[in-house]
Design a protein around this motif. Structure first.
Motif, mmCIF file in Angstrom:
data_model
loop_
_atom_site.group_PDB
_atom_site.id
_atom_site.type_symbol
_atom_site.label_atom_id
_atom_site.label_comp_id
_atom_site.label_asym_id
_atom_site.label_seq_id
_atom_site.Cartn_x
_atom_site.Cartn_y
_atom_site.Cartn_z
ATOM 1 N N GLN A 140 0.801 -1.216 0.000
ATOM 2 C CA GLN A 140 0.000 0.000 0.000
ATOM 3 C C GLN A 140 0.837 1.272 0.000
ATOM 4 O OE1 GLN A 140 -3.242 -0.848 -0.377
ATOM 5 N NE2 GLN A 140 -2.398 -2.920 -0.142
ATOM 6 N N MET A 141 2.109 1.170 0.348
ATOM 7 C CA MET A 141 2.935 2.366 0.529
ATOM 8 C C MET A 141 4.403 1.982 0.454
ATOM 9 S SD MET A 141 2.355 2.805 4.639
ATOM 10 C CE MET A 141 2.448 1.362 5.720
ATOM 11 N N GLY A 142 5.269 3.009 0.486
ATOM 12 C CA GLY A 142 6.706 2.791 0.511
ATOM 13 C C GLY A 142 7.402 3.444 -0.662
ATOM 14 N N GLY A 143 8.731 3.583 -0.515
ATOM 15 C CA GLY A 143 9.522 4.176 -1.577
ATOM 16 C C GLY A 143 11.003 4.001 -1.343
ATOM 17 N N ASN A 144 11.789 4.096 -2.409
ATOM 18 C CA ASN A 144 13.226 3.823 -2.275
ATOM 19 C C ASN A 144 14.013 5.000 -1.710
ATOM 20 O OD1 ASN A 144 13.590 5.573 -4.482
ATOM 21 N ND2 ASN A 144 13.943 3.932 -5.952
ATOM 22 N N ALA A 145 13.332 6.101 -1.379
ATOM 23 C CA ALA A 145 14.004 7.221 -0.718
ATOM 24 C C ALA A 145 13.887 7.144 0.801
ATOM 25 C CB ALA A 145 13.432 8.545 -1.213
ATOM 26 N N ASP A 146 13.226 6.119 1.325
ATOM 27 C CA ASP A 146 13.070 5.949 2.773
ATOM 28 C C ASP A 146 14.442 5.688 3.388
ATOM 29 O OD1 ASP A 146 12.508 4.978 5.379
ATOM 30 O OD2 ASP A 146 10.546 4.253 4.733
ATOM 31 N N GLN A 147 14.869 6.571 4.294
ATOM 32 C CA GLN A 147 16.219 6.457 4.838
ATOM 33 C C GLN A 147 16.421 5.238 5.726
ATOM 34 O OE1 GLN A 147 19.123 8.397 4.139
ATOM 35 N NE2 GLN A 147 17.683 8.633 2.434
ATOM 36 N N ALA A 183 16.369 -2.054 11.234
ATOM 37 C CA ALA A 183 17.438 -1.143 11.656
ATOM 38 C C ALA A 183 18.733 -1.897 11.920
ATOM 39 C CB ALA A 183 17.006 -0.380 12.904
ATOM 40 N N TYR A 184 18.638 -3.147 12.385
ATOM 41 C CA TYR A 184 19.832 -3.956 12.654
ATOM 42 C C TYR A 184 20.445 -4.449 11.351
ATOM 43 C CZ TYR A 184 18.314 -3.947 17.524
ATOM 44 O OH TYR A 184 17.940 -3.556 18.792
ATOM 45 N N VAL A 185 19.617 -4.759 10.374
ATOM 46 C CA VAL A 185 20.128 -5.223 9.086
ATOM 47 C C VAL A 185 20.929 -4.122 8.404
ATOM 48 C CG1 VAL A 185 19.457 -5.927 6.749
ATOM 49 C CG2 VAL A 185 18.328 -6.950 8.731
ATOM 50 N N TYR A 218 21.487 1.309 10.453
ATOM 51 C CA TYR A 218 21.202 2.732 10.270
ATOM 52 C C TYR A 218 21.207 3.403 11.643
ATOM 53 C CZ TYR A 218 19.069 6.991 8.493
ATOM 54 O OH TYR A 218 18.834 8.304 8.142
ATOM 55 N N PRO A 219 22.136 4.354 11.896
ATOM 56 C CA PRO A 219 22.376 4.828 13.259
ATOM 57 C C PRO A 219 21.490 5.966 13.723
ATOM 58 C CG PRO A 219 23.993 5.795 11.788
ATOM 59 C CD PRO A 219 23.132 4.888 10.936
ATOM 60 N N PHE A 220 20.671 6.531 12.836
ATOM 61 C CA PHE A 220 19.907 7.718 13.202
ATOM 62 C C PHE A 220 18.491 7.352 13.648
ATOM 63 C CE2 PHE A 220 23.006 9.039 9.916
ATOM 64 C CZ PHE A 220 23.809 9.819 10.733
ATOM 65 N N LYS A 221 17.880 8.249 14.406
ATOM 66 C CA LYS A 221 16.561 7.989 14.960
ATOM 67 C C LYS A 221 15.497 7.944 13.864
ATOM 68 C CE LYS A 221 17.510 7.743 19.377
ATOM 69 N NZ LYS A 221 17.269 6.496 20.147
ATOM 70 N N THR A 222 14.683 6.916 13.906
ATOM 71 C CA THR A 222 13.516 6.783 13.036
ATOM 72 C C THR A 222 12.371 6.248 13.887
ATOM 73 O OG1 THR A 222 13.873 4.479 12.388
ATOM 74 C CG2 THR A 222 15.043 6.167 11.109
ATOM 75 N N ALA A 223 11.230 6.041 13.269
ATOM 76 C CA ALA A 223 10.108 5.439 13.989
ATOM 77 C C ALA A 223 10.425 4.011 14.408
ATOM 78 C CB ALA A 223 8.861 5.466 13.122
ATOM 79 N N ASN A 224 11.356 3.374 13.734
ATOM 80 C CA ASN A 224 11.772 1.995 14.052
ATOM 81 C C ASN A 224 13.285 2.020 14.229
ATOM 82 O OD1 ASN A 224 9.655 1.995 11.588
ATOM 83 N ND2 ASN A 224 9.016 0.563 13.172
ATOM 84 N N THR A 225 13.726 2.610 15.320
ATOM 85 C CA THR A 225 15.123 2.981 15.446
ATOM 86 C C THR A 225 15.991 1.858 16.003
ATOM 87 O OG1 THR A 225 16.504 4.829 16.176
ATOM 88 C CG2 THR A 225 15.001 3.875 17.802
ATOM 89 N N LEU A 226 17.270 1.963 15.749
ATOM 90 C CA LEU A 226 18.257 1.046 16.320
ATOM 91 C C LEU A 226 18.455 1.396 17.790
ATOM 92 C CD1 LEU A 226 20.332 -1.203 15.723
ATOM 93 C CD2 LEU A 226 21.964 0.579 15.124
ATOM 94 N N GLY A 227 18.409 0.410 18.652
ATOM 95 C CA GLY A 227 18.511 0.654 20.087
ATOM 96 C C GLY A 227 19.896 1.132 20.506
ATOM 97 N N THR A 228 19.945 1.703 21.706
ATOM 98 C CA THR A 228 21.205 2.201 22.271
ATOM 99 C C THR A 228 21.578 1.451 23.541
ATOM 100 O OG1 THR A 228 19.991 3.920 23.489
ATOM 101 C CG2 THR A 228 20.836 4.497 21.302
ATOM 102 N N ARG A 229 20.934 0.322 23.804
ATOM 103 C CA ARG A 229 21.252 -0.481 24.978
ATOM 104 C C ARG A 229 22.562 -1.227 24.776
ATOM 105 N NH1 ARG A 229 15.601 -3.381 23.946
ATOM 106 N NH2 ARG A 229 16.687 -3.329 21.939
ATOM 107 N N PRO A 230 23.181 -1.675 25.857
ATOM 108 C CA PRO A 230 24.369 -2.512 25.695
ATOM 109 C C PRO A 230 24.047 -3.732 24.837
ATOM 110 C CG PRO A 230 24.133 -1.838 27.983
ATOM 111 C CD PRO A 230 22.884 -1.401 27.286
#
Length: 506
Positions: free
Chosen positions: A89-96, A415-417, A420-432
């Protein structure tokens, strides 16, 4: 450093009379024989949050190519061909969130450079509108045919960017993984020159059920009427002639998805696979702990029906979502997925019930396995039985902002694959351990794209990821220590689901 080539057209703009038609190869050269590939193109028009904030245009069929800086035409590097998700239904190749720069940097560190390709394809009504009229023209599943044309573009052009067209791995998440599945089963073929490997994250041939033409036609007829085309001698010509605003407002009340078309989707996937008609290539396939095998642990938390308080409500809901289920199949599901919160999804969360419904954990478990878990296991079994390397995983690491309600839900692994280090709605965690887990996952994916195995990842102490041919097992990703598990959880329930076939619309 990375050299990007952005927004490269791979097809004629699907506008005007080309709206609602299969994409066509470019029939003219760029002005002056050159194209300034410096900017992302607009998203294809869609419905949903992934498109918010992005320019959208019907003229959207473009490819991005990223390669390590210094790559030359003669390098013949492997290629990773990414297909975004978004429920078709949505999406695009410019999604960071799909920015491949960090993967490419890690690939160079590993001495395993590759070329990263992203494709835009039509979604929602422009990509998946269906009707008897469109079927007669051969113009359904347009978004999938966009992807197919783009794969052909890669075969013809990627060598000029330093890529090897004989070493393409198709790769996607959610609807992107379902798209990968469609190409694996495409036309009922057992081989194709378009790709030599596949990665499927949280999606498989059985994730989406296929509606019948009889169920879809009334929706299309309502679109025709709303667009003011019901009195036309040629309703498709009329729909191609109205403004995009009129078309979109008429079609957007409905959700449009792939259908069985007798060509690319030649038949129900369960029948295609039963006949052994799938492309023989190595696959890496997984799920999250979101109650969905071949993806994340608790995929069901995102896809289960909510507000289920009684068994009677659950039976009624199953009948609505899967009207072809027999009473015996429903009884079997209730037996193998009992009203016991300790066995429900999100898994491993004890006897507590969800605030949304007393039996929602039961619902999540059933729907998660129907849409993700069972199909992942079946795919792994079938490909390994056909002699192909299979690497199956279960992503069991909740996001940093996860709750008991969500568990390790859909999309969290992306985000793990990509690291990607920057904050998004589905961000990479900063825990140990989060950074270390991302380092491992990124390295495993690179290793598979380049070498056909995730085990040449160069990460000290990483468990060896077993080939499914040597025994049914999953690599379980966790920030506090990844492990290997036998792939036999919910054995009886998943076996029942994998026998449903047409009853589940697959």
């Amino acid at each position: 450093m990375v050299s990007p080539f952005l927004g490269i057209p791979y097809a004629q703009p699907p506008v005007g009379d080309l709206r609602l038609r299969r994409s066509r190869v470019l029939d003219s050269q760029f002005d002056g024989g050159k194209y300034e590939a410096k900017e992302y193109s607009p998203f294809c028009p869609g419905i949903g949050g992934d498109n918010v904030g992005f320019e959208q245009s019907e003229d959207c069929l473009t490819i991005n190519v990223l390669r390590p800086a210094g790559t030359t035409e003669n390098d013949a590097l492997p290629v990773g061909f990414w297909i975004y998700g978004g429920g078709f239904q949505m999406g695009g190749n410019a999604d960071q969130r799909y920015n491949g720069s960090y993967m490419l940097q890690r690939a160079v560190e590993m001495d395993k450079p590759f070329v990263y390709v992203q494709v835009n394809y039509r979604t929602s009504s422009l990509g998946f509108l269906s009707s008897n009229e469109l079927r007669a023209e051969g113009n359904v599943n347009l978004g999938l045919y966009d992807q197919r044309l783009a794969l052909g573009w890669v075969q013809d052009n990627i060598a000029a960017f330093g890529g090897d067209p004989s070493k393409v791995t198709i790769w996607g998440e959610s609807a992107g993984a379902m798209s990968v599945s469609a190409h694996l089963l495409g036309y009922g073929l057992q081989s194709t020159p378009l790709f030599h490997g596949a990665i499927l994250e949280s999606g498989n041939p059985f994730t989406s059920s296929f509606a019948s033409p009889e169920a879809i036609q009334p929706r299309f007829d309502s679109v025709v009427e709303s667009a003011g085309c019901s009195g036309s001698d040629d309703v498709l010509a009329c729909l191609r002639g109205v403004s995009f605003k009129t078309f979109n407002e008429s079609a957007s009340p409905w959700s449009w998805s792939p259908v069985v078309d007798g060509e690319l989707i030649s038949a129900y996937p369960s029948d295609v696979m039963a006949q052994g008609n799938f492309v023989r290539v190595p696959i890496l396939v997984g799920e999250l702990l979101h109650c969905v095998p071949v993806a994340n642990t608790d995929e069901g938390s995102a896809f289960g029906s909510k507000g289920i308080n009684t068994t009677e409500q659950l039976v009624e809901n199953l009948g609505v979502r899967y009207p072809n289920l027999t009473s015996d199949s429903v009884s079997g599901l209730l037996e193998y997925y009992p009203n016991d919160p300790s066995q429900g999804c999100p898994f491993n969360t004890g006897d507590g019930v969800l605030s949304t419904g007393l039996q929602d954990k039961r619902s999540n478990a059933i729907y998660g396995d129907i849409q993700f878990g069972a199909g992942r296991r079946f795919l792994a079994e079938q490909f390994s039985a056909a002699g192909q390397p299979v690497y199956s995983y279960r992503f069991d690491q909740p996001a940093e902002n996860a709750t008991v309600q969500t568990g390790t839900t859909h999309f969290v692994e992306v985000a793990y694959v990509f690291s990607y280090p920057f904050k998004t709605a589905n961000t990479l965690g900063t825990r140990p351990g989060d950074a270390e887990l991302a380092h491992l996952v990124t390295s495993q994916w690179i290793s598979f794209i380049v070498d056909g195995t995730p085990n040449n990842n160069g990460v000290d102490g990483a468990p060896t990821w077993p080939d499914y041919r040597d025994g049914a097992a999953n690599f379980v990703h966790r920030r506090h220590g990844s492990v290997i598990e036998t792939d036999d959880f919910r054995k009886d329930g998943i076996a029942l689901i994998n026998g449903l076939g047409w009853q589940a619309g697959v």
